[in-house]
Write a protein that holds these residues in place. Sequence first.
Motif, mmCIF file in Angstrom:
data_model
loop_
_atom_site.group_PDB
_atom_site.id
_atom_site.type_symbol
_atom_site.label_atom_id
_atom_site.label_comp_id
_atom_site.label_asym_id
_atom_site.label_seq_id
_atom_site.Cartn_x
_atom_site.Cartn_y
_atom_site.Cartn_z
ATOM 1 N N ILE A 41 0.872 -1.186 0.000
ATOM 2 C CA ILE A 41 0.000 0.000 0.000
ATOM 3 C C ILE A 41 0.908 1.235 0.000
ATOM 4 O O ILE A 41 1.874 1.296 0.763
ATOM 5 N N ARG A 42 0.603 2.184 -0.881
ATOM 6 C CA ARG A 42 1.458 3.374 -0.946
ATOM 7 C C ARG A 42 0.617 4.643 -0.946
ATOM 8 O O ARG A 42 -0.323 4.773 -1.728
ATOM 9 N N PHE A 43 0.935 5.556 -0.038
ATOM 10 C CA PHE A 43 0.285 6.873 -0.005
ATOM 11 C C PHE A 43 1.201 7.874 -0.673
ATOM 12 O O PHE A 43 2.394 7.947 -0.339
ATOM 13 N N GLU A 44 0.655 8.645 -1.598
ATOM 14 C CA GLU A 44 1.449 9.713 -2.210
ATOM 15 C C GLU A 44 0.766 11.051 -2.004
ATOM 16 O O GLU A 44 -0.287 11.311 -2.573
ATOM 17 N N HIS A 45 1.345 11.873 -1.189
ATOM 18 C CA HIS A 45 0.869 13.246 -0.946
ATOM 19 C C HIS A 45 -0.628 13.291 -0.645
ATOM 20 O O HIS A 45 -1.362 14.085 -1.214
ATOM 21 N N VAL A 46 -1.058 12.437 0.261
ATOM 22 C CA VAL A 46 -2.489 12.375 0.578
ATOM 23 C C VAL A 46 -2.871 13.451 1.597
ATOM 24 O O VAL A 46 -2.258 13.549 2.665
ATOM 25 N N SER A 47 -3.838 14.279 1.232
ATOM 26 C CA SER A 47 -4.336 15.307 2.148
ATOM 27 C C SER A 47 -5.851 15.246 2.227
ATOM 28 O O SER A 47 -6.516 14.840 1.285
ATOM 29 N N LYS A 48 -6.377 15.662 3.386
ATOM 30 C CA LYS A 48 -7.833 15.682 3.567
ATOM 31 C C LYS A 48 -8.187 16.859 4.466
ATOM 32 O O LYS A 48 -7.561 17.067 5.499
ATOM 33 N N ARG A 49 -9.181 17.613 4.043
ATOM 34 C CA ARG A 49 -9.661 18.733 4.836
ATOM 35 C C ARG A 49 -11.088 18.506 5.255
ATOM 36 O O ARG A 49 -11.872 17.953 4.509
ATOM 37 N N TYR A 50 -11.441 18.954 6.457
ATOM 38 C CA TYR A 50 -12.842 19.141 6.792
ATOM 39 C C TYR A 50 -13.018 20.621 7.046
ATOM 40 O O TYR A 50 -12.517 21.123 8.048
ATOM 41 N N GLY A 51 -13.649 21.318 6.149
ATOM 42 C CA GLY A 51 -13.797 22.764 6.288
ATOM 43 C C GLY A 51 -12.424 23.410 6.303
ATOM 44 O O GLY A 51 -11.632 23.209 5.386
ATOM 45 N N GLU A 52 -12.159 24.145 7.351
ATOM 46 C CA GLU A 52 -10.896 24.861 7.441
ATOM 47 C C GLU A 52 -9.746 23.957 7.878
ATOM 48 O O GLU A 52 -8.596 24.194 7.542
ATOM 49 N N SER A 53 -10.095 22.922 8.647
ATOM 50 C CA SER A 53 -8.989 22.203 9.292
ATOM 51 C C SER A 53 -8.428 21.095 8.413
ATOM 52 O O SER A 53 -9.166 20.316 7.796
ATOM 53 N N LEU A 54 -7.127 21.050 8.400
ATOM 54 C CA LEU A 54 -6.405 20.054 7.635
ATOM 55 C C LEU A 54 -6.291 18.802 8.503
ATOM 56 O O LEU A 54 -5.636 18.816 9.545
ATOM 57 N N ILE A 55 -6.950 17.738 8.078
ATOM 58 C CA ILE A 55 -6.990 16.540 8.915
ATOM 59 C C ILE A 55 -5.843 15.598 8.556
ATOM 60 O O ILE A 55 -5.206 14.997 9.415
#
Lengths: 373, 202
Positions: A2-16
């Motif tokens: 399994i490989r993650f590449e630059h994975v980002s997730k936001r909920y509204g303003e906050s970067l989770i």
Amino acid sequence: MIRFEHVSKRYGESLILDDLNLEIATGEFTVLIGPSGCGKTTTLKTINRLIEPDKGKIFIDDQDISQIDKVKLRRSIGYVIQQIGLFPNMTVEQNISVVPKLLNYEKARCNKIVRELLALVDMPYEEYAHKYPSEMSGGQQQRIGVLRALAASPPIVLMDEPFGALDPMTRRILQDEVSKLQKKLNKTIVFVTHDMDEALNMADKIIFMNKGKIVQIAAPEEMLENPADDLIRSFMGKHSKDQEALPQTAADFMRSDIYSCYRNRGVREAIQQMARRKVDTLLVKNLDDTYAGTVSIKSIRNHGKDLKTIEPLITQENAVSYVDEDAQICFDKLLNGQDSYVVVLNHDGTIAGIVTKTSMAKSLADAVWGDSQ
Amino acid sequence: MTLDMIMSHLYLVLAAVALTIIIGVPLGILAYFYKSVRKIILWVVEVLQTMPALALLGIIMVFLGAGKATVVIGLLLYSLLPVVQNTYVGLSEVDPAIKEVAQGMGMTKLYRLWHVEMPIAFPLIFTGIRIAAVTSVGTAVFATFVGGGGLGSLIYRGIRVSNMTMIMSGTLALMVMAVGCDGIMSHIEKRLYRRFSPRKTI
Ligand SMILES: Nc1ncnc2c1ncn2[C@@H]1O[C@H](COP(=O)(O)OP(=O)(O)O)[C@@H](O)[C@H]1O
Ligand SMILES: [Mg+2]
């Protein structure tokens, strides 16, 4: 893999999830750990696409999972959660068979799978297969939860604090069972916990997260030896070699559940007390509760038959230490002297406890391996 | 009182309840699935029930004329509320962890509904059906005013000719029917609930 590449997730303003990059090798037991709310669950759920990242890609065996049909992807990944989530309307057998049925396995094949899996955790088919979840304990339910995730032989299994709601004993047992299953079946497991004991106990590799970022990825031993920052060090707590804070004073090693009596007690009474407590000496106190000495059954037998009280038999030969005395010195007194214990006194002369060889060994063991419940 | 009257009364109730299930349960499911129609569905069934039963029957009669069809449809509209509402609530209140696991294991929405959520919600839905059935037994008395027959006609005739025996026997039959219906269904309901509720042996 399994490989993650630059994975980002936001909920509204906050970067989770903040630019996660990581690789999980096939057959590896990976533990995601970190403080509550750091994004462990979110990370895990991006793998079976219960959550879609805003940015970045996740690959399983070099295939971009956003290109795989969600439902199909999920059927090839086992999923276990803390709340267990067994279907209450289904028996154990039906629960385990859910994914095989989704994949249209034949009835006989489903049944065979159920039998094999139950055998793996020593739950006899005849006894358990037709039970409903509500008829089993939490530990048994989560065993079934794990088996259910394994039923269609998925190469990857995701577990989100699966033992978080179980008592320490059961938790330990299930940890061992899952470790064994993983080795035996060679699964890639991604396991979320916030319990460092659990992580150290199970992981091939630990990924430490904080505030949506990866702080450190390391094997357990390496993380123990070189924690990347103070937060990880504090998570390691008693395990950390840097911080190995051995107890230092006599008080740290003594037991305080001791028996004593006043110096004006009758001989008969003292004998009875020794018999009841199964000890061969008694600690004796003055009337103001300060330490007076000890009386042994031997001296009572030799001289005490005609005496009224134990007073004349009190000796002060037993080794004595004070609560803040260096543990090392206290040990020397115990190990080099004749006495089976050292009496530990408070500074006002009252008895604080005794250090025996057993209490010493136990405290040392706790310091090395952590408090056992 | 004739057996005929009792049978026709029962027939009205059964037909209405069957229709209520066939229409009410899907409406409840729609309300659960689609937020956009949820408010409207729940509002309409609630308004329907606040209307006086007799007025409702009268309005339907304008469109369908007198007869059994009018009665059955009136009873149906009148009993939708408990069934639709209980279906919606029952499905919504399934433990979110169970829904998540079902989804995470690769069930489609419909598969999950059919194999997990409906079975779990079923006891509550059944409660709604029981309430609808018991209420319908009483409401069906009004059938006589729109040419639907049933025990209502016996009681109504009794009132007109001041025949106490007639009124009492009709009322008694109704009560027996309502209590019997409630009793049998409550019994089934208890077994349903017991099946799902924790009967811990540990
Ligand atoms: N649906 C959501 N909407 C908004 N915030 C969310 C949502 N889900 C999770 N979060 C937030 O994301 C953060 C990470 O959550 P989670 O991954 O569950 O943490 P962990 O599993 O490490 O405890 C938390 O601060 C949580 O409040
Ligand atoms: Mg979590």
